[in-house]
Design a protein around this motif. Structure first.
Motif, PDB file in Angstrom:
ATOM      1  N   LEU A   1       3.175  -1.982  -5.777  1.00 37.00           N
ATOM      2  CA  LEU A   1       2.695  -0.718  -5.178  1.00 37.00           C
ATOM      3  C   LEU A   1       1.771  -0.284  -5.490  1.00 37.00           C
ATOM      4  CD1 LEU A   1       4.967   2.263  -3.757  1.00 37.00           C
ATOM      5  CD2 LEU A   1       2.543   1.970  -3.711  1.00 37.00           C
ATOM      6  N   ILE A   2       0.269  -0.685  -5.025  1.00 35.49           N
ATOM      7  CA  ILE A   2      -0.996  -0.443  -5.493  1.00 35.49           C
ATOM      8  C   ILE A   2      -1.596   0.281  -4.260  1.00 35.49           C
ATOM      9  CG2 ILE A   2      -3.141  -0.964  -6.602  1.00 35.49           C
ATOM     10  CD1 ILE A   2      -1.399  -3.369  -7.845  1.00 35.49           C
ATOM     11  N   PRO A   3      -1.718   1.639  -4.121  1.00 31.72           N
ATOM     12  CA  PRO A   3      -2.529   2.124  -2.991  1.00 31.72           C
ATOM     13  C   PRO A   3      -4.173   1.771  -2.854  1.00 31.72           C
ATOM     14  CG  PRO A   3      -1.941   3.897  -4.434  1.00 31.72           C
ATOM     15  CD  PRO A   3      -1.336   2.615  -4.884  1.00 31.72           C
ATOM     16  N   GLN A   4      -4.471   0.657  -2.787  1.00 34.97           N
ATOM     17  CA  GLN A   4      -5.871   0.214  -2.905  1.00 34.97           C
ATOM     18  C   GLN A   4      -6.767   1.115  -2.312  1.00 34.97           C
ATOM     19  OE1 GLN A   4      -6.348  -3.877  -2.746  1.00 34.97           O
ATOM     20  NE2 GLN A   4      -8.557  -3.839  -3.542  1.00 34.97           N
ATOM     21  N   SER A   5      -7.740   1.720  -2.889  1.00 32.64           N
ATOM     22  CA  SER A   5      -8.814   2.249  -2.313  1.00 32.64           C
ATOM     23  C   SER A   5     -10.011   2.167  -3.395  1.00 32.64           C
ATOM     24  CB  SER A   5      -8.666   3.781  -2.233  1.00 32.64           C
ATOM     25  OG  SER A   5      -8.800   4.410  -3.368  1.00 32.64           O
ATOM     26  N   SER A   6     -11.131   2.142  -2.793  1.00 28.65           N
ATOM     27  CA  SER A   6     -12.433   2.114  -3.740  1.00 28.65           C
ATOM     28  C   SER A   6     -13.050   3.472  -3.763  1.00 28.65           C
ATOM     29  CB  SER A   6     -13.518   1.010  -3.014  1.00 28.65           C
ATOM     30  OG  SER A   6     -13.503   1.297  -1.530  1.00 28.65           O
ATOM     31  N   VAL A   7     -12.463   4.446  -3.546  1.00 34.97           N
ATOM     32  CA  VAL A   7     -12.879   5.813  -3.702  1.00 34.97           C
ATOM     33  C   VAL A   7     -13.209   6.467  -5.174  1.00 34.97           C
ATOM     34  CG1 VAL A   7     -12.551   8.302  -2.801  1.00 34.97           C
ATOM     35  CG2 VAL A   7     -11.892   6.396  -1.487  1.00 34.97           C
ATOM     36  N   ASN A   8     -14.513   6.760  -5.636  1.00 37.87           N
ATOM     37  CA  ASN A   8     -14.773   7.087  -6.646  1.00 37.87           C
ATOM     38  C   ASN A   8     -14.733   8.589  -6.404  1.00 37.87           C
ATOM     39  OD1 ASN A   8     -15.921   7.787  -9.090  1.00 37.87           O
ATOM     40  ND2 ASN A   8     -17.287   6.147  -9.416  1.00 37.87           N
ATOM     41  N   PHE A   9     -13.873   9.233  -7.338  1.00 37.57           N
ATOM     42  CA  PHE A   9     -13.686  10.702  -7.025  1.00 37.57           C
ATOM     43  C   PHE A   9     -14.889  11.348  -7.566  1.00 37.57           C
ATOM     44  CE2 PHE A   9      -9.803   9.740  -5.452  1.00 37.57           C
ATOM     45  CZ  PHE A   9      -9.038  10.917  -5.194  1.00 37.57           C
TER      46      PHE A   9
ATOM     47  N   GLN B   1       0.792  -1.141  -0.046  1.00 38.69           N
ATOM     48  CA  GLN B   1      -0.063  -0.039   0.061  1.00 38.69           C
ATOM     49  C   GLN B   1       0.778   1.467   0.039  1.00 38.69           C
ATOM     50  OE1 GLN B   1      -3.121  -0.461  -0.644  1.00 38.69           O
ATOM     51  NE2 GLN B   1      -3.999  -0.289   1.240  1.00 38.69           N
ATOM     52  N   ASN B   2       2.107   1.119   0.444  1.00 36.12           N
ATOM     53  CA  ASN B   2       2.940   2.206   0.494  1.00 36.12           C
ATOM     54  C   ASN B   2       4.198   2.142   0.500  1.00 36.12           C
ATOM     55  OD1 ASN B   2       4.153   1.411   3.221  1.00 36.12           O
ATOM     56  ND2 ASN B   2       1.821   1.970   4.069  1.00 36.12           N
ATOM     57  N   SER B   3       5.336   3.125   0.354  1.00 34.16           N
ATOM     58  CA  SER B   3       6.689   3.041   0.388  1.00 34.16           C
ATOM     59  C   SER B   3       7.181   2.058   1.521  1.00 34.16           C
ATOM     60  CB  SER B   3       7.343   4.339   0.060  1.00 34.16           C
ATOM     61  OG  SER B   3       6.644   4.792  -0.877  1.00 34.16           O
ATOM     62  N   PHE B   4       6.995   2.238   2.748  1.00 39.71           N
ATOM     63  CA  PHE B   4       7.423   1.738   3.898  1.00 39.71           C
ATOM     64  C   PHE B   4       7.255   0.317   3.887  1.00 39.71           C
ATOM     65  CE2 PHE B   4       7.131  -0.240   7.977  1.00 39.71           C
ATOM     66  CZ  PHE B   4       7.853   0.232   8.819  1.00 39.71           C
ATOM     67  N   GLN B   5       5.997  -0.197   3.239  1.00 44.09           N
ATOM     68  CA  GLN B   5       5.775  -1.804   3.026  1.00 44.09           C
ATOM     69  C   GLN B   5       6.791  -2.130   1.917  1.00 44.09           C
ATOM     70  OE1 GLN B   5       1.747  -2.089   2.118  1.00 44.09           O
ATOM     71  NE2 GLN B   5       1.101  -2.035   4.498  1.00 44.09           N
ATOM     72  N   TYR B   6       6.748  -1.443   0.731  1.00 44.54           N
ATOM     73  CA  TYR B   6       7.610  -1.864  -0.247  1.00 44.54           C
ATOM     74  C   TYR B   6       9.176  -2.010   0.098  1.00 44.54           C
ATOM     75  CZ  TYR B   6       9.611  -1.838  -5.321  1.00 44.54           C
ATOM     76  OH  TYR B   6      10.224  -2.090  -6.108  1.00 44.54           O
ATOM     77  N   ASP B   7       9.653  -1.087   0.882  1.00 44.86           N
ATOM     78  CA  ASP B   7      11.206  -1.089   1.155  1.00 44.86           C
ATOM     79  C   ASP B   7      11.217  -2.540   2.102  1.00 44.86           C
ATOM     80  OD1 ASP B   7      11.611   0.977   0.036  1.00 44.86           O
ATOM     81  OD2 ASP B   7      11.477   2.356   1.474  1.00 44.86           O
ATOM     82  N   PHE B   8      10.300  -2.693   3.117  1.00 51.99           N
ATOM     83  CA  PHE B   8      10.365  -3.906   3.995  1.00 51.99           C
ATOM     84  C   PHE B   8      10.469  -5.154   3.137  1.00 51.99           C
ATOM     85  CE2 PHE B   8       8.206  -7.276   5.868  1.00 51.99           C
ATOM     86  CZ  PHE B   8       8.486  -7.572   7.027  1.00 51.99           C
TER      87      PHE B   8
END
Length: 384
Positions: free
Chosen positions: A184-192, A166-173
Motif C-alpha cells: 500500500l503506497i499512496p504514490q504522489s510526487s508532491v514535495n511538501f 493506492q488505497n485501502s479499497f484496492q488493498y481489500d480487493f
C-alpha cells in the motif's frame, strides 16, 4: 548498471515518471512504452531522462491518437485486446515490468510471458482501476460487468506477483482475489517543501481539478450558484474557464490552467479545498491541498476515504449535494472568523501531519523498498 525496467504510460503520467526516476537512481535502465499522448500533453521534459518509445502501440486501434482523444485516453485499457503477439514481440525480454493498471495489456503479457523461458518480475500498479469505477456505482449492470472483467483479467494471473495499491479499497480487493504480495503506497510526487501556509483575508474556497463530469462539474456549478457572496471561490484547472459564462458572480474566479507557482500561491492563501469527483484512486490535487494545510471537503471516493482514514476529521466526507458542501464550508468559515490565528495553526498542523504520509520523500523510500525487495528475491534465485 542494473536490469532494464519497463513502465507503460496508460494514464497517470506523473506517477510513471516518478517510478522511472526512482528506478534510475537504483541503477536500472528504464524504458517507457508510450500511448502517444500522455507525456506530450503535459510537456514532461523528464521523458528525456529515460528511453521513451513514443506511439509504441499506434498499430493497435485502441492506441491510435484519434481514439485516445475521443475516449479521453480511456481506450488505453483496451490496448492489447487484439493482435497482442505484435505487442509482445516489442516489449519482451526486459527484467522488470511496471503496469500502471490491471488491463488487457497486463493480462495478455502475463499469460504470454508465463509460457516463455525468460525470467522477469511484474509490478501491477493501480493508478485508477476499472474495479473502483464500477464497484463504487450502485448499479446491477455495472456489477455484472465488474464480475465479468475480474474473471477475464485475473483468472490465470500468478497471485504471487507484486501489487502496488493506492488505497485501502484496492488493498481489500486484491486480498479477496488471493494476492499476497501487496504494497500500500499512496504514490504522489508532491514535495511538501514547495507548498506554503499563509494568512488571507475573508474566507477562500479552492477547487483544483479538471472540470469534467467525473470530476463533479455539475455538482460544483450547483455549489457556486447557491453560495453566499461573502465566500470567495477559486476554480483552478484544465477546462475551467469555459464554465465562467455559466456562473457570473463576483465571488467566483475561474483561472483555467495556471503555472505551478501561481497554483501554489492560490493554495497558500485558501482556507479549504473541495473535491467533487465521482471517483478518485488517491487525488494528487487533494494532497497538494494538504501540503498547503487545507481541510478537505469531499464526496465519497476510495481515494478520499483512504486520505480521511489517515488525516481524521481534517478530511470531511459528505453526500453528493450542494447543500451539505455549503453547510460544511460555512462551519469552517465560522471557525476562522472566531479565531483566525487558531485556524492558521490548524492549517499548519494539517500540513505537518500529511507530510508524514504523502510527502514525495516518504513515497520514494517506500517505492525503493518495494522494488529493492524484488531485486533481492531475484538475486537469491539466480545464486541457488
Amino acid at each position: 548498471m542494473g536490469s532494464a525496467d519497463l513502465v507503460y504510460d496508460g494514464g497517470g503520467e506523473r506517477n510513471a515518471l516518478q517510478t522511472s526516476k526512482i528506478a534510475k537512481k537504483m541503477g536500472f535502465d528504464v524504458t517507457i512504452f508510450g500511448s502517444g499522448c500522455e507525456y506530450e500533453r503535459n510537456n514532461h521534459i523528464a521523458v528525456n531522462e529515460v528511453n521513451y518509445v513514443k506511439n509504441a502501440f499506434k498499430f493497435d486501434i485502441f492506441g491510435k491518437k484519434s481514439i485516445l482523444r475521443l475516449t479521453h485516453s480511456k481506450s488505453t485499457g483496451l490496448i492489447g485486446l487484439f493482435r497482442f503477439r505484435r505487442i509482445y514481440n516489442i516489449v519482451k525480454g526486459y527484467d522488470y515490468y511496471y503496469f500502471q493498471n490491471p488491463n488487457f495489456l497486463f493480462r495478455n503479457f502475463s499469460m504470454y510471458a508465463r509460457k516463455s523461458s525468460f525470467t522477469h518480475h511484474i509490478i501491477l500498479a493501480n493508478h485508477g482501476s476499472y474495479f473502483e469505477i464500477l464497484g463504487q456505482r450502485n448499479n446491477p449492470a455495472y456489477r455484472l460487468v465488474l464480475r465479468f472483467l475480474n474473471r477475464l483479467i485475473f483468472k490465470s494471473i500468478d497471485r504471487s506477483i507484486t501489487v502496488q495499491v493506492q488505497n485501502s479499497f484496492q488493498y481489500d480487493f486484491y486480498r479477496k482475489m488471493g494476492f499476497n504480495n501487496i504494497h500500500l503506497i499512496p504514490q504522489s510526487s508532491v514535495n511538501f517543501d514547495d507548498f506554503r501556509v499563509e494568512e488571507s483575508r475573508g474566507f477562500n474556497v479552492v477547487f483544483l481539478n479538471k472540470l469534467t463530469k467525473n470530476k463533479g462539474s455539475k455538482l460544483l456549478m450547483k455549489i457556486l450558484k447557491d453560495s453566499d457572496e461573502d465566500i470567495k471561490f477559486h476554480i483552478v484547472g484544465l477546462d475551467t474557464k469555459r464554465y465562467a459564462k455559466k456562473i457570473k458572480k463576483n465571488n467566483v474566479i475561474f483561472y483555467g490552467q495556471v503555472s505551478e507557482e501561481e497554483k501554489r500561491n492560490i493554495l497558500a492563501k485558501s482556507d479549504v479545498m473541495i473535491n467533487c469527483s465521482e471517483y478518485e484512486s488517491l487525488s494528487i490535487s487533494s494532497i497538494e491541498g494538504l501540503a498547503s494545510g487545507l481541510p478537505i471537503i469531499s464526496t465519497r471516493t476510495s481515494g478520499l476515504v483512504y486520505i480521511r482514514d489517515v488525516m481524521g476529521e481534517n478530511v470531511i466526507i459528505i453526500d453528493r449535494n450542494a447543500k451539505d458542501f455549503l453547510t460544511e464550508i460555512n462551519r469552517l468559515r465560522k471557525l476562522k472568523e472566531k479565531d483566525p490565528m487558531e485556524y492558521l495553526m490548524l492549517r499548519k498542523k494539517i500540513k505537518e501531519k500529511a507530510s508524514l504520509y504523502f510527502d514525495v520523500r516518504i513515497i520514494e523510500e517506500a517505492m525503493k523498498s518495494m522494488i529493492g525487495s524484488m531485486k533481492l528475491e531475484r538475486e537469491e534465485v539466480l545464486f541457488q
